[in-house]
Design an enzyme around this catalytic site. Structure first.
Site, short mmCIF file in Angstrom:
data_model
loop_
_atom_site.label_atom_id
_atom_site.label_comp_id
_atom_site.label_asym_id
_atom_site.label_seq_id
_atom_site.Cartn_x
_atom_site.Cartn_y
_atom_site.Cartn_z
N TYR A 24 0.89 -1.15 0.01
CA TYR A 24 0.05 -0.07 0.01
C TYR A 24 0.76 1.21 0.07
O TYR A 24 0.27 2.33 -0.06
CB TYR A 24 -1.00 -0.11 1.18
CG TYR A 24 -1.69 -1.28 1.32
CD1 TYR A 24 -2.73 -1.52 0.21
CD2 TYR A 24 -1.89 -2.14 2.33
CE1 TYR A 24 -3.46 -2.76 0.28
CE2 TYR A 24 -2.62 -3.20 2.32
CZ TYR A 24 -3.43 -3.34 1.30
OH TYR A 24 -4.30 -4.61 1.27
N ASN A 75 -12.84 2.26 -3.45
CA ASN A 75 -11.89 1.36 -3.21
C ASN A 75 -12.50 0.78 -1.83
O ASN A 75 -12.30 1.05 -0.76
CB ASN A 75 -10.53 1.83 -2.79
CG ASN A 75 -9.51 0.89 -2.57
OD1 ASN A 75 -9.89 -0.35 -2.00
ND2 ASN A 75 -8.26 1.11 -2.33
N HIS A 81 -14.24 -8.21 -2.00
CA HIS A 81 -14.10 -9.58 -2.19
C HIS A 81 -15.70 -10.30 -1.72
O HIS A 81 -15.52 -11.66 -2.42
CB HIS A 81 -13.03 -10.09 -1.59
CG HIS A 81 -11.65 -9.59 -2.01
ND1 HIS A 81 -11.13 -9.01 -3.20
CD2 HIS A 81 -10.87 -8.56 -1.25
CE1 HIS A 81 -10.16 -8.39 -2.96
NE2 HIS A 81 -10.17 -7.95 -1.99
N ASP A 88 -25.32 -4.64 -4.65
CA ASP A 88 -26.42 -4.43 -4.80
C ASP A 88 -26.87 -2.71 -4.76
O ASP A 88 -27.52 -1.88 -5.46
CB ASP A 88 -27.48 -5.13 -3.91
CG ASP A 88 -27.52 -6.51 -4.17
OD1 ASP A 88 -27.17 -6.58 -5.36
OD2 ASP A 88 -28.15 -7.16 -3.36
N HIS A 101 -7.74 -0.24 -6.72
CA HIS A 101 -6.98 -0.78 -5.69
C HIS A 101 -5.59 -0.47 -5.61
O HIS A 101 -4.96 -0.51 -6.78
CB HIS A 101 -6.96 -2.43 -5.63
CG HIS A 101 -8.44 -2.92 -5.63
ND1 HIS A 101 -9.27 -2.93 -4.33
CD2 HIS A 101 -9.21 -3.37 -6.57
CE1 HIS A 101 -10.59 -3.24 -4.59
NE2 HIS A 101 -10.53 -3.62 -6.01
N SER A 103 -2.94 -2.25 -4.27
CA SER A 103 -2.15 -3.13 -4.51
C SER A 103 -2.92 -4.00 -5.76
O SER A 103 -3.95 -3.68 -6.20
CB SER A 103 -2.29 -4.14 -3.40
OG SER A 103 -3.37 -4.92 -3.10
N ARG A 112 -8.48 -12.70 -3.10
CA ARG A 112 -8.63 -11.20 -3.61
C ARG A 112 -9.09 -11.15 -5.10
O ARG A 112 -8.95 -10.02 -5.43
CB ARG A 112 -7.36 -10.43 -3.40
CG ARG A 112 -7.10 -10.39 -1.73
CD ARG A 112 -5.88 -9.60 -1.35
NE ARG A 112 -5.21 -9.79 -0.07
CZ ARG A 112 -5.66 -9.15 0.83
NH1 ARG A 112 -6.57 -8.33 1.01
NH2 ARG A 112 -5.26 -9.54 2.16
C1 DQA Z 1 -7.28 -3.05 -1.30
C2 DQA Z 1 -6.96 -4.68 -1.82
C3 DQA Z 1 -7.80 -5.22 -0.72
O1 DQA Z 1 -7.63 -6.62 -1.07
C4 DQA Z 1 -7.51 -5.13 0.78
O2 DQA Z 1 -8.34 -6.02 1.56
C5 DQA Z 1 -7.46 -3.62 1.07
C6 DQA Z 1 -7.15 -2.73 0.15
C7 DQA Z 1 -6.19 -2.09 -2.07
O3 DQA Z 1 -6.46 -1.06 -2.32
O4 DQA Z 1 -5.30 -2.67 -2.56
O5 DQA Z 1 -7.74 -3.43 2.23
O6 DQA Z 1 -8.54 -2.71 -1.74
#
Ligand code: DQA
Length: 146
Positions: A24, A75, A81, A88, A101, A103, A112
């Site tokens: 991150y 995000n 997931h 909805d 995201h 990551s 993920r």
């Molecule tokens: C995330 C990726 C998700 O899998 C994770 O649970 C996050 C951050 C990302 O910004 O990479 O909390 O959304």
């Protein structure tokens, strides 16, 4: 003219800066939001920001967006997931949305790889860190220009 973007962060994203920098980076959420609002000026769009660690609050915020936003950058963190309630609520908004995201969720744990919102979104940007939000603004600005 459509130019209002709601940038919504879900569970644990208020902890950016403390979370694993390998995935991150070291940016905090307030820093990220400041950067995104600066970029927004470049695209001549306005941004509002929202973060919650409570799924119901996140859903209710989506419910309340009618007439207040023209597009979404989402995000949702781990909710991405498995939280079908978000899907909805997103569908209900009828707004163009970009999933972001920090990551690369496709290159991490298998859980993920699923996203409950991906097919409702006009684009998914994953693994580009904070720059992913710049890309998302560009996608929505182009969408608004159509
Ligand atoms: C995330 C990726 C998700 O899998 C994770 O649970 C996050 C951050 C990302 O910004 O990479 O909390 O959304």
């Amino acid at each position: 003219m459509r130019n209002r973007i709601e940038v919504m962060h879900g569970v644990n994203l208020d902890q950016l800066g403390r979370r694993d920098p390998e995935h991150y980076g070291s940016v905090t959420l307030p820093e990220l939001e400041r950067q995104v609002s600066e970029w927004a000026r470049e695209f001549r769009v306005g941004t509002r920001f929202f973060q919650s660690n409570h799924e119901g609050e996140f859903v209710e915020h989506l419910h309340r967006l009618e007439g207040l936003a023209d597009g979404l950058i989402l995000n949702p963190g781990a909710w991405t997931h498995y939280a079908w309630s978000l899907r909805d609520a997103l569908e209900l908004t009828g707004l163009p949305a970009v999933e972001v995201h920090l990551s690369d969720v496709s290159a991490r744990e298998p859980f993920r790889r699923q996203s409950v919102i991906r097919d409702l979104c006009v684009a998914t940007i994953s693994g580009h860190g904070v720059d992913g939000y710049h890309e998302a603004l560009g996608v929505l600005a182009r969408e608004f220009a159509e």
